[in-house]
Design an enzyme around this catalytic site. Structure first.
Site, PDB file in Angstrom:
ATOM      1  N   HIS A 158      -9.544  55.030  32.703  1.00  0.00           N
ATOM      2  CA  HIS A 158      -8.763  54.752  31.481  1.00  0.00           C
ATOM      3  C   HIS A 158      -7.310  54.406  31.818  1.00  0.00           C
ATOM      4  CE1 HIS A 158     -12.177  56.757  29.476  1.00  0.00           C
ATOM      5  NE2 HIS A 158     -12.057  57.646  30.449  1.00  0.00           N
ATOM      6  N   SER A 279      11.449  32.938  38.929  1.00  0.00           N
ATOM      7  CA  SER A 279      11.729  32.594  37.539  1.00  0.00           C
ATOM      8  C   SER A 279      12.839  31.548  37.518  1.00  0.00           C
ATOM      9  CB  SER A 279      12.168  33.843  36.782  1.00  0.00           C
ATOM     10  OG  SER A 279      12.910  33.478  35.624  1.00  0.00           O
ATOM     11  N   LYS A 285      13.615  37.690  39.957  1.00  0.00           N
ATOM     12  CA  LYS A 285      12.166  37.818  39.794  1.00  0.00           C
ATOM     13  C   LYS A 285      11.356  37.341  40.992  1.00  0.00           C
ATOM     14  CE  LYS A 285      10.327  38.486  35.901  1.00  0.00           C
ATOM     15  NZ  LYS A 285       9.507  39.663  35.611  1.00  0.00           N
ATOM     16  N   GLU A 292      -2.329  36.098  38.303  1.00  0.00           N
ATOM     17  CA  GLU A 292      -2.405  35.758  36.882  1.00  0.00           C
ATOM     18  C   GLU A 292      -3.209  34.481  36.670  1.00  0.00           C
ATOM     19  OE1 GLU A 292       1.851  37.904  35.889  1.00  0.00           O
ATOM     20  OE2 GLU A 292       1.753  35.739  36.014  1.00  0.00           O
TER      21      GLU A 292
END
Ligand code: ARG
Length: 459
Positions: A158, A279, A285, A292
């Site tokens: 979980h 970024s 970043k 992804e």
């Protein structure tokens, strides 16, 4: 403009809009190699069965070899507006090189049985490549597991801390899933490797086509038992995309774990600069876009599975042009899969584990609650009583703002009189994993065995 394979009964040229709408070379150029192989086998067969002469067959074979040399690796895309499909392209190129004899090549067959034969030959190769690339990703995961060198992390259920596990154990879980994916793809080959050609348009041929020879020549295990299935069913492609979807489901979960591990909240893994992105606005970043994209593309692959199912549902037998829509999704899935497996393997192999962050994450006393429960069971406390006892201790500790190991022995004994000072030995990740006894558990020796097993198997 190249000549069509079917102009005879038509008085007019095809409208340019319909050409644009129906031509498929942009997609089926992928079949170039497979189609040449099928054509060569076909030309040999036509001579063996005396449908054409040996000399004619030789001339055709020579022409095909020249097409291969001239066009291999060339940009076939420049023909897409002019030429209907891969079959028409090779036919017209053959006519340019071999003259009139080229007109005999298409004897006894239809594009209906030809296209699906080339598709099967092509898919066979692609499945081999995908299985090979999957093995490479497995190897990268095993190497990453070796590099983790006994690092222990909180195993999650979980997405909440559950029990300590070896990071290697977690990584090898994916190696296991990928092995099943390869096995499913290997099994699919049984349905792919069936020769359709000889089925002609749908009913078979009245010419003495030698399918046994063709099967042998092209490496097919079986010959289609039913010509209508052969030209009109793409069950093998649906199965391929279903199995690929399962593979991608696993890749997507792997990606998600790495995204989490790479987040500041976990911080277990640092990606190599060559496999991360920045970024355009925020200078600090360093993002895990590789993972992804894998997670996102899994959705695209599932879409291709949906397409192949929906394109076929409700089609009356036998061939319908709808079936031309079988290839874009299948080829796109092949390309996306091959490159994703390659990039994932490189990204995983070049990542570095952040042992400090893992050690910090695993320094959480609640992770040992189940070890305490099993300790009580070994002291003959009934399981559900022990469960409730440890639950109460966890609540008491939380309410008093303490860790479980900070409870005094007297406090512990209030929960269960049989508890001894050895309870404090349990608050150690190493002890926790070493306590495991079952096959497939996260005990370091069992994980070592898994690692050796995969190293041997994947060598
Ligand atoms: N391009 C078609 C396909 O991919 C094959 C050609 C069959 N065309 C036809 N009109 N029967 O399925």
């Amino acid at each position: 403009m190249s000549k069509k394979l079917w102009g005879g009964r038509f008085k007019k040229e095809m409208h340019p809009a319909l050409r644009c709408f129906s031509y498929s070379l942009a997609v089926d150029k992928e079949l170039f190699d497979a189609e040449l192989a099928v054509n060569a086998a076909w030309a040999k067969m036509l001579a063996r069965t005396a449908i054409i002469t040996q000399a004619e067959s030789k001339a055709i074979l020579k022409g095909l070899a020249r097409i291969e040399k001239d066009l291999e690796g060339k940009d076939i895309a420049r023909y897409v507006a002019e030429v209907e499909d891969i079959h028409t392209l090779i036919q017209s190129e053959l006519e340019k090189r071999s003259g009139a004899v080229a007109k005999k090549l298409h004897t006894g067959r239809s594009r209906n049985d030809l296209v699906v034969t080339s598709t099967r030959v092509c898919l066979r190769e692609k499945i081999a490549v995908i299985r090979y690339e999957t093995s490479r990703l497995q190897k990268a995961l095993v190497a990453a597991a070796e590099k983790a060198q006994g690092a222990i992390v909180p195993g999650m259920t979980h997405l909440r801390k559950a029990q300590p596990v070896l990071l290697a154990h977690h990584l090898l879980a994916y190696v296991e899933m990928l092995e099943e994916d390869k096995a499913r793809l290997a099994d699919t080959l049984k349905r792919v490797n069936i020769l359709p050609i000889g089925s002609a348009a749908l009913a078979g041929s009245a010419l003495p086509i030698d399918q046994k020879f063709l099967a042998k020549e092209l490496g097919f295990e079986k010959i289609a038992r039913n010509s209508m299935t052969a030209v009109s069913d793409r069950g093998f492609l649906a199965e391929f995309l279903a199995n690929l979807s399962i593979l991608w489901m696993h890749l997507s979960r792997l990606a998600e774990d790495f995204i989490l591990w790479n987040s500041e909240a976990f911080g277990y893994v640092e990606l190599d600069d060559a496999f991360a992105t920045g970024s355009s606005l925020m200078p600090q970043k360093k993002n895990p876009d590789v993972f992804e994209l894998v997670r996102g593309r899994a959705g695209v692959i599932f879409g291709h599975l949906q397409s192949i199912l929906t394109v076929q549902k409700g089609l009356p037998l036998s061939y319908n042009r709808d079936l031309q829509e079988d290839k874009p999704g299948a080829f796109d899935a092949v390309h996306k899969t091959t490159i994703a497996l390659e990039v994932l393997a490189l990204t995983v192999a070049s990542a570095t584990w952040q042992k400090k962050a893992m050690a910090k994450a695993v320094a959480d006393d609640t992770l040992f609650a189940t070890d305490i429960l099993e300790y009580l069971v070994r002291k003959k406390v009934p399981f559900s009583e022990a469960h409730s006892t440890v639950g109460q201790a966890v609540r008491f500790a939380a309410e008093s703002g303490k860790g479980l190991r900070e409870l005094s022995l007297r406090e512990w004994k209030r929960f269960s009189p049989g508890i001894g000072a050895d309870i404090y030995d349990l608050f150690d990740p190493e002890t926790s994993v070493r306590g495991k006894k079952t096959i497939g558990s996260t005990h370091p020796l069992k994980v070592r065995q898994q690692m050796d097993y995969w190293t041997r198997l994947l060598a």
